[in-house]
Design a protein around this motif. Sequence first.
Motif, PDB file in Angstrom:
ATOM      1  N   GLY A  87       1.035  -1.289   0.078  1.00 51.35           N
ATOM      2  CA  GLY A  87       0.016   0.119   0.029  1.00 51.35           C
ATOM      3  C   GLY A  87       0.963   1.223  -0.119  1.00 51.35           C
ATOM      4  N   VAL A  88       0.183   2.323  -0.281  1.00 51.48           N
ATOM      5  CA  VAL A  88       1.128   3.787  -0.587  1.00 51.48           C
ATOM      6  C   VAL A  88      -0.072   4.618   0.110  1.00 51.48           C
ATOM      7  CG1 VAL A  88       2.154   5.329  -1.979  1.00 51.48           C
ATOM      8  CG2 VAL A  88       2.117   3.052  -2.718  1.00 51.48           C
ATOM      9  N   ILE A  89       0.452   5.585   1.066  1.00 51.41           N
ATOM     10  CA  ILE A  89      -0.144   6.638   1.793  1.00 51.41           C
ATOM     11  C   ILE A  89       0.906   7.668   1.661  1.00 51.41           C
ATOM     12  CG2 ILE A  89       0.770   6.064   4.175  1.00 51.41           C
ATOM     13  CD1 ILE A  89      -2.005   7.376   4.991  1.00 51.41           C
ATOM     14  N   VAL A  90       0.317   8.738   1.087  1.00 50.84           N
ATOM     15  CA  VAL A  90       1.478   9.965   0.821  1.00 50.84           C
ATOM     16  C   VAL A  90       1.136  11.000   1.588  1.00 50.84           C
ATOM     17  CG1 VAL A  90       1.880   9.025  -1.456  1.00 50.84           C
ATOM     18  CG2 VAL A  90       0.234  10.904  -1.351  1.00 50.84           C
ATOM     19  N   SER A  91       1.965  11.766   2.292  1.00 51.20           N
ATOM     20  CA  SER A  91       1.703  12.971   2.977  1.00 51.20           C
ATOM     21  C   SER A  91       1.656  14.232   2.172  1.00 51.20           C
ATOM     22  CB  SER A  91       2.763  13.271   3.793  1.00 51.20           C
ATOM     23  OG  SER A  91       2.737  14.453   4.490  1.00 51.20           O
ATOM     24  N   VAL A  92       0.556  14.835   1.968  1.00 52.17           N
ATOM     25  CA  VAL A  92       0.105  16.404   1.280  1.00 52.17           C
ATOM     26  C   VAL A  92       0.145  17.415   2.284  1.00 52.17           C
ATOM     27  CG1 VAL A  92      -1.339  14.808  -0.366  1.00 52.17           C
ATOM     28  CG2 VAL A  92      -2.312  15.848   1.656  1.00 52.17           C
ATOM     29  N   SER A  93       0.648  17.265   3.446  1.00 48.63           N
ATOM     30  CA  SER A  93       0.847  17.989   4.427  1.00 48.63           C
ATOM     31  C   SER A  93       1.418  19.379   4.067  1.00 48.63           C
ATOM     32  CB  SER A  93       1.377  17.592   5.722  1.00 48.63           C
ATOM     33  OG  SER A  93       0.838  16.541   6.067  1.00 48.63           O
ATOM     34  N   ASP A  94       0.719  20.405   4.155  1.00 50.19           N
ATOM     35  CA  ASP A  94       1.439  21.711   3.740  1.00 50.19           C
ATOM     36  C   ASP A  94       0.691  23.018   4.613  1.00 50.19           C
ATOM     37  OD1 ASP A  94       3.581  22.717   1.713  1.00 50.19           O
ATOM     38  OD2 ASP A  94       2.320  24.333   1.890  1.00 50.19           O
ATOM     39  N   GLN A  95       1.312  23.811   5.176  1.00 50.59           N
ATOM     40  CA  GLN A  95       0.530  25.087   5.797  1.00 50.59           C
ATOM     41  C   GLN A  95      -0.268  25.738   4.902  1.00 50.59           C
ATOM     42  OE1 GLN A  95       0.347  24.824   8.689  1.00 50.59           O
ATOM     43  NE2 GLN A  95      -1.119  27.012   9.108  1.00 50.59           N
ATOM     44  N   ASN A  96       0.104  25.725   3.451  1.00 52.85           N
ATOM     45  CA  ASN A  96      -0.808  26.432   2.357  1.00 52.85           C
ATOM     46  C   ASN A  96      -1.983  25.367   2.191  1.00 52.85           C
ATOM     47  OD1 ASN A  96      -1.655  26.899  -0.351  1.00 52.85           O
ATOM     48  ND2 ASN A  96      -0.407  28.804   0.007  1.00 52.85           N
ATOM     49  N   MET A  97      -3.056  25.657   2.187  1.00 53.20           N
ATOM     50  CA  MET A  97      -4.319  24.755   1.897  1.00 53.20           C
ATOM     51  C   MET A  97      -4.576  24.511   0.644  1.00 53.20           C
ATOM     52  SD  MET A  97      -7.874  25.011   3.892  1.00 53.20           S
ATOM     53  CE  MET A  97      -9.106  23.731   3.637  1.00 53.20           C
ATOM     54  N   ASN A  98      -4.070  25.232  -0.240  1.00 56.86           N
ATOM     55  CA  ASN A  98      -4.103  24.998  -1.796  1.00 56.86           C
ATOM     56  C   ASN A  98      -3.174  24.168  -2.163  1.00 56.86           C
ATOM     57  OD1 ASN A  98      -6.381  27.069  -2.169  1.00 56.86           O
ATOM     58  ND2 ASN A  98      -4.955  28.502  -2.507  1.00 56.86           N
ATOM     59  N   THR A  99      -1.868  24.440  -1.620  1.00 59.74           N
ATOM     60  CA  THR A  99      -0.948  23.337  -1.919  1.00 59.74           C
ATOM     61  C   THR A  99      -1.064  22.081  -1.474  1.00 59.74           C
ATOM     62  OG1 THR A  99       0.775  25.103  -1.790  1.00 59.74           O
ATOM     63  CG2 THR A  99       1.693  22.957  -1.699  1.00 59.74           C
ATOM     64  N   ALA A 100      -1.653  21.872  -0.083  1.00 61.35           N
ATOM     65  CA  ALA A 100      -2.104  20.539   0.270  1.00 61.35           C
ATOM     66  C   ALA A 100      -3.236  19.955  -0.528  1.00 61.35           C
ATOM     67  CB  ALA A 100      -2.498  20.676   1.461  1.00 61.35           C
ATOM     68  N   MET A 101      -4.125  20.690  -1.275  1.00 62.93           N
ATOM     69  CA  MET A 101      -5.332  20.260  -1.839  1.00 62.93           C
ATOM     70  C   MET A 101      -4.776  19.851  -3.247  1.00 62.93           C
ATOM     71  SD  MET A 101      -8.648  19.454  -2.066  1.00 62.93           S
ATOM     72  CE  MET A 101      -9.330  20.457  -0.635  1.00 62.93           C
ATOM     73  N   GLU A 102      -3.647  20.602  -3.991  1.00 58.92           N
ATOM     74  CA  GLU A 102      -3.244  20.287  -5.266  1.00 58.92           C
ATOM     75  C   GLU A 102      -2.307  19.073  -5.056  1.00 58.92           C
ATOM     76  OE1 GLU A 102       0.152  21.842  -8.468  1.00 58.92           O
ATOM     77  OE2 GLU A 102      -0.805  23.356  -6.806  1.00 58.92           O
ATOM     78  N   LEU A 103      -1.608  18.542  -3.978  1.00 55.82           N
ATOM     79  CA  LEU A 103      -0.950  17.472  -3.550  1.00 55.82           C
ATOM     80  C   LEU A 103      -1.803  16.288  -3.451  1.00 55.82           C
ATOM     81  CD1 LEU A 103       1.730  18.738  -1.413  1.00 55.82           C
ATOM     82  CD2 LEU A 103       2.203  17.765  -3.597  1.00 55.82           C
ATOM     83  N   TRP A 150      -3.302  13.590  11.068  1.00 54.80           N
ATOM     84  CA  TRP A 150      -2.175  13.086  11.703  1.00 54.80           C
ATOM     85  C   TRP A 150      -1.920  14.338  12.546  1.00 54.80           C
ATOM     86  CZ3 TRP A 150       3.116  13.934   8.149  1.00 54.80           C
ATOM     87  CH2 TRP A 150       4.068  13.196   9.048  1.00 54.80           C
ATOM     88  N   SER A 151      -1.654  13.965  14.094  1.00 55.73           N
ATOM     89  CA  SER A 151      -1.610  15.091  14.839  1.00 55.73           C
ATOM     90  C   SER A 151      -0.265  14.671  15.770  1.00 55.73           C
ATOM     91  CB  SER A 151      -2.774  15.022  15.882  1.00 55.73           C
ATOM     92  OG  SER A 151      -2.648  15.871  16.999  1.00 55.73           O
ATOM     93  N   LYS A 177      -2.778   8.702  12.440  1.00 57.33           N
ATOM     94  CA  LYS A 177      -1.275   8.673  13.046  1.00 57.33           C
ATOM     95  C   LYS A 177      -1.349   9.760  14.150  1.00 57.33           C
ATOM     96  CE  LYS A 177       3.447   8.866  12.128  1.00 57.33           C
ATOM     97  NZ  LYS A 177       4.572   9.145  11.274  1.00 57.33           N
ATOM     98  N   TYR A 178      -1.360   9.249  15.298  1.00 57.08           N
ATOM     99  CA  TYR A 178      -1.795   9.883  16.625  1.00 57.08           C
ATOM    100  C   TYR A 178      -0.373   9.751  17.621  1.00 57.08           C
ATOM    101  CZ  TYR A 178      -5.390  11.915  19.855  1.00 57.08           C
ATOM    102  OH  TYR A 178      -5.971  12.797  20.535  1.00 57.08           O
ATOM    103  N   SER A 179       0.330  10.837  17.255  1.00 55.01           N
ATOM    104  CA  SER A 179       1.779  10.746  18.018  1.00 55.01           C
ATOM    105  C   SER A 179       1.434  11.600  19.402  1.00 55.01           C
ATOM    106  CB  SER A 179       2.613  11.771  17.104  1.00 55.01           C
ATOM    107  OG  SER A 179       2.897  10.942  15.805  1.00 55.01           O
ATOM    108  N   VAL A 180       0.745  10.953  20.263  1.00 53.46           N
ATOM    109  CA  VAL A 180       0.339  11.427  21.489  1.00 53.46           C
ATOM    110  C   VAL A 180       0.778  10.279  22.616  1.00 53.46           C
ATOM    111  CG1 VAL A 180      -1.216  12.972  20.316  1.00 53.46           C
ATOM    112  CG2 VAL A 180      -1.700  10.558  21.217  1.00 53.46           C
TER     113      VAL A 180
END
Length: 317
Positions: A87-103, A150-151, A177-180
């Motif tokens: 399986g493949v899960i990719v991080s699209v995380s970005d502080q710019n929401m438009n960038t995250a959506m594009e990814l 992802w927190s 993914k709960y890093s707590v």
Amino acid sequence: MKYKALDAKEYARENMKGIWAAALNPFDGDLALDEQALRSNIRHWIDELDIQGLFIAGKQGEFFSMSLEERKRNFEIAVDECAGKAGVIVSVSDQNMNTAMELALHAQDCGADYIVLHAPVLSFVQDRGEVLYRYYKAFCDELDIGIAMWSHPDSGYVMQPEECARIAELPNIVAIKYSVPRPMYVELSRMVGDRILVSTSSEDEWLDNIEELGWQLYLCSSPPYLLQSAKDKRMDAYTQLAFAGQFEEARKIRDSLEPVREAIKRARPADKPQAFGKYWQSLLGQAGGRVRAPMLELTDAEKTLIGEEFGRCGLKV
């Protein structure tokens, strides 16, 4: 896509299982993404270590140092090389929401199985619940692909179990993914474990979480390919025993890895996690490579110490 948004939870429950590893990205001498080295690592992880899924372009992979096009290419390489074998899960995380959506749209289009979306930095916000819900809902409204929350304290806060539980009701939220601290993810698992997959990156708690919480997914960090070699797959071995309910035998194998865990803790410089991981990879015969700024390279003295610890940790190579 292999499924639609309304089927995402069921698809993930059936297919998002076992050990998933967060990939370090090998950069070459010119600091370009070394595509062949990455492909070689992926083949080793899947074919020889039996890793069942890969987390691509996350913080381990230094996504913060990569251009938008490089991140997209990173997705494509992983999807192509995994080719349905993992399986493949990719991080699209970005502080710019438009960038995250594009990814996210690119991930969906290129055939990734899921995306992971880090909780945003929310400067000055004290009451985060509604902001976080609307943030994740905006992605759910636009996408079919399954989304993992992802927190992590990197955001400046951690999402509270109640906040996560509300977001988990959205149709294509499939995991977190709960890093707590453990009490928090235990609470969340008991709240929403029948709706989404809850996981954390702590390898030394993985077996306990299978036994006590019924977890099916390790999502994910670098231990699956730093604690293992083609000749020494103890993490995989104890995982399979635990899934089969053979917990006493699983604990013996899990505990036998303690010298390796301790060697890694002693050898890893506090300010150079990616550089350490890549050098340890190279000692295992994997492609390591350089790190990009702002991350720091290892000194010769640090490499010597790592080599010494590696040599006596007991991993078979």
